[in-house]
Design a protein around this motif. Structure first.
Motif, PDB file in Angstrom:
ATOM      1  N   UNK A  42      35.954 105.266  74.664  1.00  0.00           N
ATOM      2  CA  UNK A  42      35.534 104.490  73.498  1.00  0.00           C
ATOM      3  C   UNK A  42      36.536 103.378  73.191  1.00  0.00           C
ATOM      4  N   UNK A  43      37.821 103.712  73.209  1.00  0.00           N
ATOM      5  CA  UNK A  43      38.850 102.717  72.918  1.00  0.00           C
ATOM      6  C   UNK A  43      38.868 101.605  73.967  1.00  0.00           C
ATOM      7  N   UNK A  44      38.733 101.979  75.233  1.00  0.00           N
ATOM      8  CA  UNK A  44      38.751 100.965  76.296  1.00  0.00           C
ATOM      9  C   UNK A  44      37.508 100.081  76.223  1.00  0.00           C
ATOM     10  N   UNK A  45      36.366 100.662  75.838  1.00  0.00           N
ATOM     11  CA  UNK A  45      35.151  99.860  75.660  1.00  0.00           C
ATOM     12  C   UNK A  45      35.345  98.846  74.536  1.00  0.00           C
ATOM     13  N   UNK A  46      36.004  99.283  73.461  1.00  0.00           N
ATOM     14  CA  UNK A  46      36.284  98.367  72.365  1.00  0.00           C
ATOM     15  C   UNK A  46      37.188  97.227  72.783  1.00  0.00           C
ATOM     16  N   UNK A  47      38.204  97.525  73.578  1.00  0.00           N
ATOM     17  CA  UNK A  47      39.124  96.485  74.028  1.00  0.00           C
ATOM     18  C   UNK A  47      38.432  95.474  74.946  1.00  0.00           C
ATOM     19  N   UNK A  48      37.576  95.956  75.847  1.00  0.00           N
ATOM     20  CA  UNK A  48      36.886  95.030  76.748  1.00  0.00           C
ATOM     21  C   UNK A  48      35.927  94.133  75.971  1.00  0.00           C
ATOM     22  N   UNK A 125      32.205 103.938  67.384  1.00  0.00           N
ATOM     23  CA  UNK A 125      31.785 102.637  66.878  1.00  0.00           C
ATOM     24  C   UNK A 125      32.362 101.475  67.660  1.00  0.00           C
ATOM     25  N   UNK A 126      33.437 101.734  68.421  1.00  0.00           N
ATOM     26  CA  UNK A 126      34.056 100.685  69.227  1.00  0.00           C
ATOM     27  C   UNK A 126      33.341 100.467  70.555  1.00  0.00           C
ATOM     28  N   UNK A 127      32.430 101.347  70.882  1.00  0.00           N
ATOM     29  CA  UNK A 127      31.692 101.188  72.147  1.00  0.00           C
ATOM     30  C   UNK A 127      30.699 100.034  72.003  1.00  0.00           C
ATOM     31  N   UNK A 128      31.171  98.845  72.319  1.00  0.00           N
ATOM     32  CA  UNK A 128      30.350  97.649  72.196  1.00  0.00           C
ATOM     33  C   UNK A 128      30.192  96.988  73.558  1.00  0.00           C
ATOM     34  N   UNK A 129      29.146  96.220  73.685  1.00  0.00           N
ATOM     35  CA  UNK A 129      28.736  95.698  74.982  1.00  0.00           C
ATOM     36  C   UNK A 129      29.601  94.561  75.513  1.00  0.00           C
TER      37      UNK A 129
END
Length: 419
Positions: A42-48, A125-129
């Motif tokens: 989740x955190x890495x998805x948010x960062x990307x 919630x940080x899992x964004x596209x």
């Protein structure tokens, strides 16, 4: 870009604080054990997603300013009520854009990452596209432009509107009484993330739940139907980049395999989940059953979990560096930095998936990083901020190859961790 980057630093710090507070509460009060790999994904998805946004890697057909100039009946003066109108109009637009993502195959690809988490917490919630290659959200802001909401008001309200959608990703807050009839609450959003049949494609409002109640997409959370989180076509990976592309890859394969040219074309615009009959029969896909749901998991030693935390901390630290020094780094080096960070995410999450090729990916990543230092003479000017920053990066890049080699050849290769 620099002002936007500085704003993102503040937003990231606030969100990370919320993630930490929730995790501590879950562990010490609720006695809930943290699922390390899910949290790191989740955190890495948010960062990307943050990297993609700050680097402007989305094609915008035209901006809100164009809509405003062309269609505003009478521009509104910027007063307190203008911001209220803007928030309501933006909320209305987001509802329909969100609903489109749930109903049309091609648009689901840009949203599936957000629903892929099989836990439900602030980090989810940080899992964004990062697969939203073309931004069409502006079309849904036509009512705002028509009402005359100035461009600068929309620009100021949009980050706030996004930020206040984070807090309700939690299982630790129950129903909130009369607020359930006004705003989106954790209870309502738990329903939205659930794959239970009764909950599917419900509660799509972002801030004000009135849209769901008006347009028939509201569903209350039921005590007798506990929420099971995730997607019916389980992604079965910790790699957020693969998750972002999973549905798109499925559509490409199905379009290629379909015999009918009509099916090859219409699959992209059919309801989410639709597949050509011949392809569906020849290449069936098992859907997750909420009654017997098994969360994706991989065997991981304490050392692998610790190393994964080191990697996500390095990613967050380097992302902060990029945002803080973005003006000094400049073009095209900010994009080189971005490519490195994207590849870094791919490498360490592949190791989390126990991919044996992780060692070769890590080797390429380290050579790439060392080549950057050789070309620039430093790690993007890091020494100006932290004494010895470049030396630290050299040590990290070299050491990471040996650490990943240990996990691949010893823990996985010798059966200490099942591959």
């Amino acid at each position: 870009m620099e002002a936007y980057a500085n704003l993102l630093i503040i937003v990231i710090l606030v969100i990370l604080s919320l993630v930490i507070v929730e995790a501590l509460y879950a562990y010490f009060v609720k006695k809930i054990k943290l699922r390390t790999m899910d949290m790191i994904t989740s955190l890495s998805a948010g960062m990307t997603n943050i990297l993609k946004n700050v680097l402007g890697l989305t094609v915008v057909i035209f901006g809100y300013k164009h809509l405003f100039i062309q269609f505003a009946i009478a521009p509104l003066d910027i007063q307190w009520h203008t911001y209220i109108i803007a928030i309501v109009a933006l909320d209305f637009a987001t509802y329909w854009h969100h609903r489109l993502a749930h109903r049309v195959n091609i648009f689901w690809n840009r949203h599936v990452i957000h629903h892929s988490g099989e836990e439900f917490n602030i980090a989810t919630g940080l899992r964004q596209s990062v697969s939203k290659f073309v931004n069409i959200a502006v079309f849904f802001l036509f009512p705002a432009a028509l009402l005359g909401v100035p461009t600068e008001v929309i620009i100021m309200v949009t980050p706030l509107h996004l930020f206040i959608q984070i807090w309700y990703h939690t299982t630790h807050i129950g129903k909130l009484g009369w607020l359930e009839y006004i705003i989106v609450t954790p209870s309502q959003h738990r329903v939205h993330h659930a794959l239970n049949k009764i909950y599917m494609d419900k509660n799509m409002s972002p801030v004000f739940c009135v849209w769901d109640r008006l347009f028939g997409t509201f569903q209350e959370e039921l005590d007798e139907e506990p929420c099971i989180y995730g997607v019916t076509r389980q992604v079965n990976t910790w790699n957020p980049i693969l998750i972002n592309l999973a549905h798109l890859w499925l559509l490409i394969k199905d379009a290629w395999r379909a015999k009918s040219w009509l099916d090859k074309l219409r699959i992209w615009f059919m309801p989410t989940g639709w597949r050509p009959a011949d392809v569906k029969e020849k290449y069936p896909i098992t859907s997750a059953d909420p009654r017997n749901f098994v969360k994706y998991d991989t065997e991981a030693s304490s050392l692998l979990k610790a190393w994964s935390w080191v990697q996500i901390c390095m990613l967050i630290g380097m992302t902060f560096h990029l945002l803080y020094a973005i003006a000094k780094i400049g073009n095209p080096d900010i994009f080189i930095y971005g490519v490195f960070l994207f590849f870094m995410v791919y490498c360490f999450t592949s190791l989390m998936d126990r991919n044996r090729n992780s060692i070769w990916m890590e080797l390429v990543k380290s050579i790439f990083g060392l080549a950057i230092i050789y070309r620039m003479g430093s790690w993007f000017g890091l020494d100006e901020i932290i004494n010895g920053g470049t030396i630290f990066m050299i040590i990290y890049l070299i050491a990471s190859v040996f650490v990943v080699g240990y996990f691949v050849f010893y823990e996985i290769g010798k059966g200490k961790l099942k591959a």
